[in-house]
Design an enzyme around this catalytic site. Structure first.
Site, PDB file in Angstrom:
ATOM      1  N   ALA A  14      38.011  14.151  55.146  1.00 45.72           N
ATOM      2  CA  ALA A  14      38.096  14.953  53.923  1.00 45.72           C
ATOM      3  C   ALA A  14      39.005  16.159  54.054  1.00 45.72           C
ATOM      4  O   ALA A  14      39.052  17.002  53.157  1.00 45.72           O
ATOM      5  CB  ALA A  14      36.689  15.409  53.509  1.00 45.72           C
ATOM      6  N   GLU A  44      37.068  24.050  53.779  1.00 43.60           N
ATOM      7  CA  GLU A  44      36.525  25.367  53.408  1.00 43.60           C
ATOM      8  C   GLU A  44      37.251  25.919  52.185  1.00 43.60           C
ATOM      9  O   GLU A  44      36.621  26.498  51.284  1.00 43.60           O
ATOM     10  CB  GLU A  44      36.665  26.337  54.588  1.00 43.60           C
ATOM     11  N   SER A 147      43.111  -0.807  52.428  1.00 41.98           N
ATOM     12  CA  SER A 147      44.547  -0.756  52.152  1.00 41.98           C
ATOM     13  C   SER A 147      44.994  -2.136  51.692  1.00 41.98           C
ATOM     14  O   SER A 147      44.375  -3.153  52.055  1.00 41.98           O
ATOM     15  CB  SER A 147      45.315  -0.363  53.418  1.00 41.98           C
ATOM     16  N   TYR A 160      48.014  -1.287  62.480  1.00 43.32           N
ATOM     17  CA  TYR A 160      47.207  -0.676  61.418  1.00 43.32           C
ATOM     18  C   TYR A 160      46.718  -1.746  60.450  1.00 43.32           C
ATOM     19  O   TYR A 160      45.545  -1.758  60.052  1.00 43.32           O
ATOM     20  CB  TYR A 160      48.037   0.370  60.690  1.00 43.32           C
TER      21      TYR A 160
END
Length: 259
Positions: A14, A44, A147, A160
């Site tokens: 995140a 934050e 993906s 990947y």
């Protein structure tokens, strides 16, 4: 989305890009969101923006390296202790790639990608399900940010792509496990194509990434986050198993120009 107000969502990766926007969207819908990442400063800052925007939900930044089993265990224990018992929604978003060819990729690079893209996803899913079962939550939802490379190989980011093929298989496997146990916990895979984030900057370098993004029309993180909301908003009897979204301008068959 009303049934998710006040309930707990975990979003991995995140700190930036898709994960950061997903976290914000869920907070705006009234969810209590744990946004985890190794760099919590960005999360934050997002928390302050959410407070300023007077969103209905709350954001809790949590520092976690998801390649470390003990840190994931500690994060779920923290959620259990501090936030109404446990996770109701888990968004497995964290992932990365390099541009090293299969002929040259070192073992250390492969293992790092496997730990982030696959092993952590499974561990977070297992612990989310365990939390749900312990609390008799039978309408939880786990969403894997996959993906389009998890469905077909373009000849770029090939290792990947193999990890994302695994995400496709794991999502389907978890779906079957839930059905076999008579559980109504949902699993969904969302597979975006080329999205304008820091992904290409990490994989190709900033100059090549900027060139690639500037010459094509791309998905934005908001597009992927909107798909997360769409999947979560489905009625309890509906399971959206797979969503695939791509920019209308396809990636060239030869991939991205790298100098």
């Amino acid at each position: 989305m009303n049934r998710w107000v006040g309930r707990v969502a975990l979003v991995t990766g995140a700190s930036s890009g898709i994960g950061l926007v997903i976290a914000e969207k869920l907070v705006s819908q009234g969810m209590i969101v744990v946004g985890c990442g190794r760099n919590v400063s960005a999360i934050e800052k997002l928390k302050e923006r959410c407070i300023t925007a007077k969103y209905k939900g709350q954001l809790y930044p949590y520092k976690c390296d998801i390649t470390k089993e003990a840190e994931i265990d500690a994060m779920f224990q923290w959620v259990s202790t501090n936030l109404s018992g446990g996770v109701d929604v888990c968004v497995n978003n964290a992932g990365f790639s390099t541009n090293t060819s299969l002929l040259e990729i070192p073992v250390s690079e492969m293992r790092s990608m496997l730990d982030t893209n696959i092993v952590a996803l499974v561990q977070c899913s297992q612990l989310s399900i365990k939390s749900m079962i312990q609390r008799n939550v039978n309408d939880g939802h786990i969403i894997n940010i996959n993906s389009t490379l998890g469905h077909h190989v373009l000849g770029i980011f090939n290792f990947y792509a193999s990890t994302k093929f695994a995400v496709t298989a794991l999502t389907q496997g978890f779906q079957k496990d839930m059905a076999s146990k008579g559980l109504r916990i949902k699993f969904s895979s969302i597979s975006p194509g080329r999205t304008e984030t820091n992904f290409l900057h990490t994989a190709l370098g900033s100059e090549n990434a900027a060139r690639a993004y500037s010459t094509m029309e791309n998905l934005q993180p908001e597009d992927v986050a909107d798909s997360v909301l769409h999947v979560l908003a489905s009625p309890p009897h509906v399971q959206i198993k797979e969503v695939m979204i791509e920019p209308i301008q396809p990636t060239p068959p030869g991939g991205y120009s790298v100098k």
